[in-house]
Design an enzyme around this catalytic site. Structure first.
Site, PDB file in Angstrom:
ATOM      1  N   GLY A 198      16.400   8.209 -13.795  1.00 38.85           N
ATOM      2  CA  GLY A 198      16.439   9.045 -12.787  1.00 38.85           C
ATOM      3  C   GLY A 198      15.224  10.121 -12.430  1.00 38.85           C
ATOM      4  O   GLY A 198      13.888   9.424 -12.485  1.00 38.85           O
ATOM      5  N   ASP A 257       7.328   4.959  -3.819  1.00 34.60           N
ATOM      6  CA  ASP A 257       6.997   5.222  -2.458  1.00 34.60           C
ATOM      7  C   ASP A 257       8.356   5.523  -1.881  1.00 34.60           C
ATOM      8  O   ASP A 257       8.654   6.507  -1.030  1.00 34.60           O
ATOM      9  CB  ASP A 257       6.593   3.971  -1.927  1.00 34.60           C
ATOM     10  CG  ASP A 257       5.180   3.750  -2.593  1.00 34.60           C
ATOM     11  OD1 ASP A 257       4.244   4.778  -2.945  1.00 34.60           O
ATOM     12  OD2 ASP A 257       4.591   2.505  -2.703  1.00 34.60           O
ATOM     13  N   GLY A 278       0.788   4.262   1.149  1.00 35.69           N
ATOM     14  CA  GLY A 278       0.573   4.923   2.418  1.00 35.69           C
ATOM     15  C   GLY A 278       1.504   4.209   3.226  1.00 35.69           C
ATOM     16  O   GLY A 278       2.513   4.879   3.977  1.00 35.69           O
ATOM     17  N   GLY A 281       0.875  -1.184   0.088  1.00 37.72           N
ATOM     18  CA  GLY A 281       0.053   0.101   0.060  1.00 37.72           C
ATOM     19  C   GLY A 281       1.062   1.178  -0.119  1.00 37.72           C
ATOM     20  O   GLY A 281       2.086   1.300   0.717  1.00 37.72           O
ATOM     21  N   GLY A 314      12.258   6.210 -13.837  1.00 33.23           N
ATOM     22  CA  GLY A 314      12.790   4.872 -13.569  1.00 33.23           C
ATOM     23  C   GLY A 314      14.289   5.030 -13.716  1.00 33.23           C
ATOM     24  O   GLY A 314      14.826   5.878 -12.737  1.00 33.23           O
ATOM     25  N   THR A 352       9.486  11.196 -11.870  1.00 33.61           N
ATOM     26  CA  THR A 352      10.540   9.969 -11.779  1.00 33.61           C
ATOM     27  C   THR A 352      10.490   9.223 -12.998  1.00 33.61           C
ATOM     28  O   THR A 352       9.020   8.834 -13.430  1.00 33.61           O
ATOM     29  CB  THR A 352      10.284   9.117 -10.390  1.00 33.61           C
ATOM     30  OG1 THR A 352       8.801   8.781 -10.437  1.00 33.61           O
ATOM     31  CG2 THR A 352      10.148   9.890  -9.197  1.00 33.61           C
TER      32      THR A 352
END
Ligand code: RIB
Length: 317
Positions: free
Chosen positions: A224, A251, A40, A38, A221, A219
């Site tokens: 960068g 995340d 969060g 998840g 991958g 972003t």
């Protein structure tokens, strides 16, 4: 530094395959695993492993999956006291297929995450207002995210909105968002343009900056990340690493960014650090299990200094 994270708390069921299936196709998997996940929970665990004082806000079901994810967050040092357990509601779940090059596809079922609402946000708002930075994503209802962001004082907490999965952000007061962190696909969904080259990113980003976003961080991958503030974009190269599983890399990146910014770093330092954290996260399986500790990041950076950022001004309108 104190970080508040409002977002989804999931159990991830992960199938490892040689290559991702096409619609209607069955591929044979090499393994099945269950991980805490998840966006969060991942971001909260990432920030805690990087040394921040972290509180997680959200909802799970009153079931074994919810307990399993919360136990992982607790073990990482995250304060989970404000997470609510809802009776007769399943904990959110993600069915993830990971290919041999680390690429993934995800089907997400919100369960209790879908019940994060304005009433819950009002209840946790006083605590979140006291944080140095807020991390929030879009696996919970957009209305709850909007209700929270609308009520935050400025300039703190620093607001980092990770617009994942991509949605129309019309309801979000973007002038209170300090950092918006889409990945490649989310950037296309938000602007209609692929992030191919710094100048193109800068041009496509102007519509979001015009709506008040202070810093846009895209972003991309292994390429960068781009930072767009005002006119022009700066590309921050990512250190090369062997890619095992990209799940949770976004995340890791957003959490690392928030931790550094909350500690008083500027965007350049924060992006270099976030790239290193995300790079380490893709070298291991799973979302939450792949998130590195501060000591691991420091050892990595001692071996491999962040690449030099390159700035590209927007020359043509
Ligand atoms: O960002 C990765 C996360 O998104 C996974 O842990 C999964 O839960 C998905 O929703």
């Amino acid at each position: 530094m104190r970080i508040a994270v409002l977002g989804s708390i999931n159990i991830d069921l992960v199938a490892e395959v040689e290559r991702l299936p096409r619609p209607g196709e069955t591929v044979v998997g090499q393994g099945l695993a269950r991980y805490p996940g998840g966006k969060g929970a991942n971001q909260a665990i990432a920030a805690a492993r990087l040394g921040a004082e972290v509180a997680l806000y959200g909802r799970v079901g009153d079931d074994a999956f919810g307990e399993e994810v919360l136990a992982a967050a607790r073990e990482a040092g995250v304060d989970i006291r404000a997470v609510e357990r809802l009776p007769q509601t399943p904990t959110g779940a993600a069915l993830i297929v990971v290919g041999s090059r680390g690429e993934n596809m995800i089907a997400y079922v919100p369960g209790a995450n879908g019940r994060v609402d304005g009433e819950y946000v009002r209840r946790v708002l006083p605590a979140i207002r006291e944080a140095d930075a807020l991390l929030v994503q879009l696996e919970i209802p957009l209305a709850a995210v909007a209700a929270l962001v609308r009520e935050l004082p400025a300039p703190t907490p620093i607001v980092v909105l990770n617009p994942a999965p991509a949605q129309d952000l019309a309801a979000i007061p973007l002038d209170r968002v300090d950092y918006l962190t889409p990945n490649r696909e989310e950037f296309v969904a938000l602007t209609g343009w692929p992030p191919e080259g710094a100048e193109e990113v800068a041009r496509a980003a102007q519509s979001l900056l015009a709506r008040g976003v202070r810093h846009l961080v895209v972003t991309v991958g292994s390429d960068g990340a781009y930072l767009v503030e005002g006119e022009g974009a700066t590309r921050f190269p990512a250190p090369p690493v062997p890619v095992v599983d990209t799940t949770g890399a976004g995340d890791a990146f957003s959490a690392a960014l928030a931790v550094k910014l909350a500690a008083g770093s500027g965007p350049y330092e924060a992006l270099g650090f976030a790239n290193a954290v995300a790079s380490l996260a893709v070298t291991k399986k799973g979302a939450a299990p792949s998130l590195p500790t501060l000591a691991e990041v420091q050892a990595f950076l001692a071996r491999q200094a962040p690449g030099r950022p390159s700035h590209h001004p927007l020359t043509t309108p």
